[in-house]
Design an enzyme around this catalytic site. Sequence first.
Site, mmCIF file in Angstrom:
data_model
loop_
_atom_site.group_PDB
_atom_site.id
_atom_site.type_symbol
_atom_site.label_atom_id
_atom_site.label_comp_id
_atom_site.label_asym_id
_atom_site.label_seq_id
_atom_site.Cartn_x
_atom_site.Cartn_y
_atom_site.Cartn_z
ATOM 1 N N LYS A 14 0.885 -1.143 -0.040
ATOM 2 C CA LYS A 14 -0.074 0.097 0.136
ATOM 3 C C LYS A 14 1.085 1.292 -0.125
ATOM 4 O O LYS A 14 0.485 2.034 -0.834
ATOM 5 C CB LYS A 14 -0.892 -0.028 1.222
ATOM 6 C CG LYS A 14 -1.851 -1.177 1.374
ATOM 7 C CD LYS A 14 -2.905 -1.062 2.200
ATOM 8 C CE LYS A 14 -2.410 -0.989 3.581
ATOM 9 N NZ LYS A 14 -1.723 -2.327 4.158
ATOM 10 N N ARG A 89 -9.905 0.289 8.727
ATOM 11 C CA ARG A 89 -9.523 -1.366 9.018
ATOM 12 C C ARG A 89 -10.503 -1.968 9.854
ATOM 13 O O ARG A 89 -10.321 -3.010 10.004
ATOM 14 C CB ARG A 89 -8.395 -1.002 9.982
ATOM 15 C CG ARG A 89 -6.840 -1.416 9.356
ATOM 16 C CD ARG A 89 -5.957 -1.341 10.258
ATOM 17 N NE ARG A 89 -4.591 -1.702 10.132
ATOM 18 C CZ ARG A 89 -3.463 -0.962 9.366
ATOM 19 N NH1 ARG A 89 -3.647 -0.043 8.830
ATOM 20 N NH2 ARG A 89 -2.371 -1.709 9.496
ATOM 21 N N ARG A 128 11.417 -5.756 4.976
ATOM 22 C CA ARG A 128 11.311 -4.514 5.115
ATOM 23 C C ARG A 128 11.827 -4.082 6.657
ATOM 24 O O ARG A 128 12.450 -3.135 6.929
ATOM 25 C CB ARG A 128 9.821 -3.978 5.104
ATOM 26 C CG ARG A 128 9.555 -2.512 5.314
ATOM 27 C CD ARG A 128 8.275 -2.205 5.077
ATOM 28 N NE ARG A 128 7.188 -2.819 6.141
ATOM 29 C CZ ARG A 128 5.810 -2.695 6.109
ATOM 30 N NH1 ARG A 128 5.433 -1.928 5.054
ATOM 31 N NH2 ARG A 128 5.068 -3.043 6.868
ATOM 32 N N ARG A 134 10.999 -0.695 12.070
ATOM 33 C CA ARG A 134 9.711 -0.565 12.913
ATOM 34 C C ARG A 134 9.960 -1.886 13.519
ATOM 35 O O ARG A 134 10.105 -3.328 12.771
ATOM 36 C CB ARG A 134 8.589 -0.650 11.628
ATOM 37 C CG ARG A 134 8.239 0.497 11.310
ATOM 38 C CD ARG A 134 7.224 0.485 10.204
ATOM 39 N NE ARG A 134 6.050 -0.449 10.625
ATOM 40 C CZ ARG A 134 5.023 -0.469 9.979
ATOM 41 N NH1 ARG A 134 5.070 0.044 8.692
ATOM 42 N NH2 ARG A 134 4.037 -1.340 10.169
ATOM 43 N N ARG A 146 -0.492 -9.217 13.475
ATOM 44 C CA ARG A 146 -1.272 -8.227 12.417
ATOM 45 C C ARG A 146 -1.831 -8.958 11.375
ATOM 46 O O ARG A 146 -3.032 -8.238 10.990
ATOM 47 C CB ARG A 146 0.093 -7.502 11.849
ATOM 48 C CG ARG A 146 0.561 -6.316 12.869
ATOM 49 C CD ARG A 146 1.884 -5.850 12.608
ATOM 50 N NE ARG A 146 2.069 -5.298 11.216
ATOM 51 C CZ ARG A 146 3.320 -5.020 10.607
ATOM 52 N NH1 ARG A 146 4.422 -5.709 11.462
ATOM 53 N NH2 ARG A 146 3.360 -4.465 9.424
HETATM 54 P P1 ADP Z 1 1.000 -2.252 8.101
HETATM 55 O O1 ADP Z 1 -0.297 -2.015 7.105
HETATM 56 O O2 ADP Z 1 2.360 -2.628 7.589
HETATM 57 O O3 ADP Z 1 0.495 -3.142 9.305
HETATM 58 P P2 ADP Z 1 0.456 0.419 9.020
HETATM 59 O O4 ADP Z 1 1.594 1.496 9.245
HETATM 60 O O5 ADP Z 1 -0.635 0.749 8.142
HETATM 61 O O6 ADP Z 1 1.228 -1.136 8.988
HETATM 62 O O7 ADP Z 1 -0.001 0.336 10.806
HETATM 63 C C1 ADP Z 1 0.765 -0.024 11.865
HETATM 64 C C2 ADP Z 1 0.074 -0.253 13.090
HETATM 65 O O8 ADP Z 1 -0.761 1.214 13.269
HETATM 66 C C3 ADP Z 1 -1.089 -1.185 12.936
HETATM 67 O O9 ADP Z 1 -0.578 -2.459 13.495
HETATM 68 C C4 ADP Z 1 -2.038 -0.617 14.190
HETATM 69 O O10 ADP Z 1 -1.731 -0.915 15.352
HETATM 70 C C5 ADP Z 1 -2.039 0.774 13.770
HETATM 71 N N1 ADP Z 1 -3.125 1.283 12.935
HETATM 72 C C6 ADP Z 1 -2.686 1.984 11.687
HETATM 73 N N2 ADP Z 1 -3.952 2.424 11.217
HETATM 74 C C7 ADP Z 1 -4.943 1.754 11.838
HETATM 75 C C8 ADP Z 1 -6.365 1.979 11.848
HETATM 76 N N3 ADP Z 1 -6.881 2.273 10.823
HETATM 77 N N4 ADP Z 1 -7.160 1.258 12.980
HETATM 78 C C9 ADP Z 1 -6.538 0.672 13.823
HETATM 79 N N5 ADP Z 1 -5.102 0.679 13.828
HETATM 80 C C10 ADP Z 1 -4.427 1.067 13.119
#
Ligand code: ADP
Length: 190
Positions: A14, A89, A128, A134, A146
């Site tokens: 993404k 999400r 990554r 991270r 996740r």
């Molecule tokens: P990835 O898609 O690689 O898991 P992101 O950078 O999108 O990484 O998200 C990292 C973390 O941030 C998630 O594991 C979650 O804890 C939190 N997070 C991000 N966006 C949301 C969301 N829309 N709702 C709830 N938690 C979120």
Amino acid sequence: MLNIVLFGPPGAGKGTQSEKIIAKYDLKHLSTGDLFRKHLGEGTDLGKKAQGFMDNGKLVPDEIVIGMVEETIADHMDANGFIFDGFPRTVAQAEALDTMLEKHGIGISGMISLEVPEQELINRILERGKTSGRADDQNRGKISTRIEEYENKTAPVAGFYRKQNKLNNIHGVGSIDSIFNDISAAIDNF
Ligand code: ADP
């Protein structure tokens, strides 16, 4: 406004595809993961609330996420459109997003869903993790959490947009450019 939801599991690409979409369509990038990492880095109250969830690979509670997104949208209503990356999400987040956009007289144009097999996701995230810094990218247990959170709480969001005839599935394995071509073709039909 052209408002796109970019959807898919962790590691689906993404972030990479967002950059290309933004460059081509001149949209405001709204990545909730990036926003949370910024809050964490700055040590804000919101960052402190989100940290424990993020560190464990769990979703941050809806009310925290929704408030943050609402503020960001209101601040950028002069944009040509938004690309929502990592949001919504949960179905509750998707419903809240529709309501907030309606208040501004706008809506979601379409969803792009990147489809990638699970083993490929794990490989990409571990790769990554070598450079992203991270913590949630460097531990298999956290990566699995996740992906589980995605399957249990996030995957149903695709059905929410399918019912609105806005879902576009894109095969997310192949070269970055060929995937981007497929995405562009879908967006040009919105
Ligand atoms: P990835 O898609 O690689 O898991 P992101 O950078 O999108 O990484 O998200 C990292 C973390 O941030 C998630 O594991 C979650 O804890 C939190 N997070 C991000 N966006 C949301 C969301 N829309 N709702 C709830 N938690 C979120």
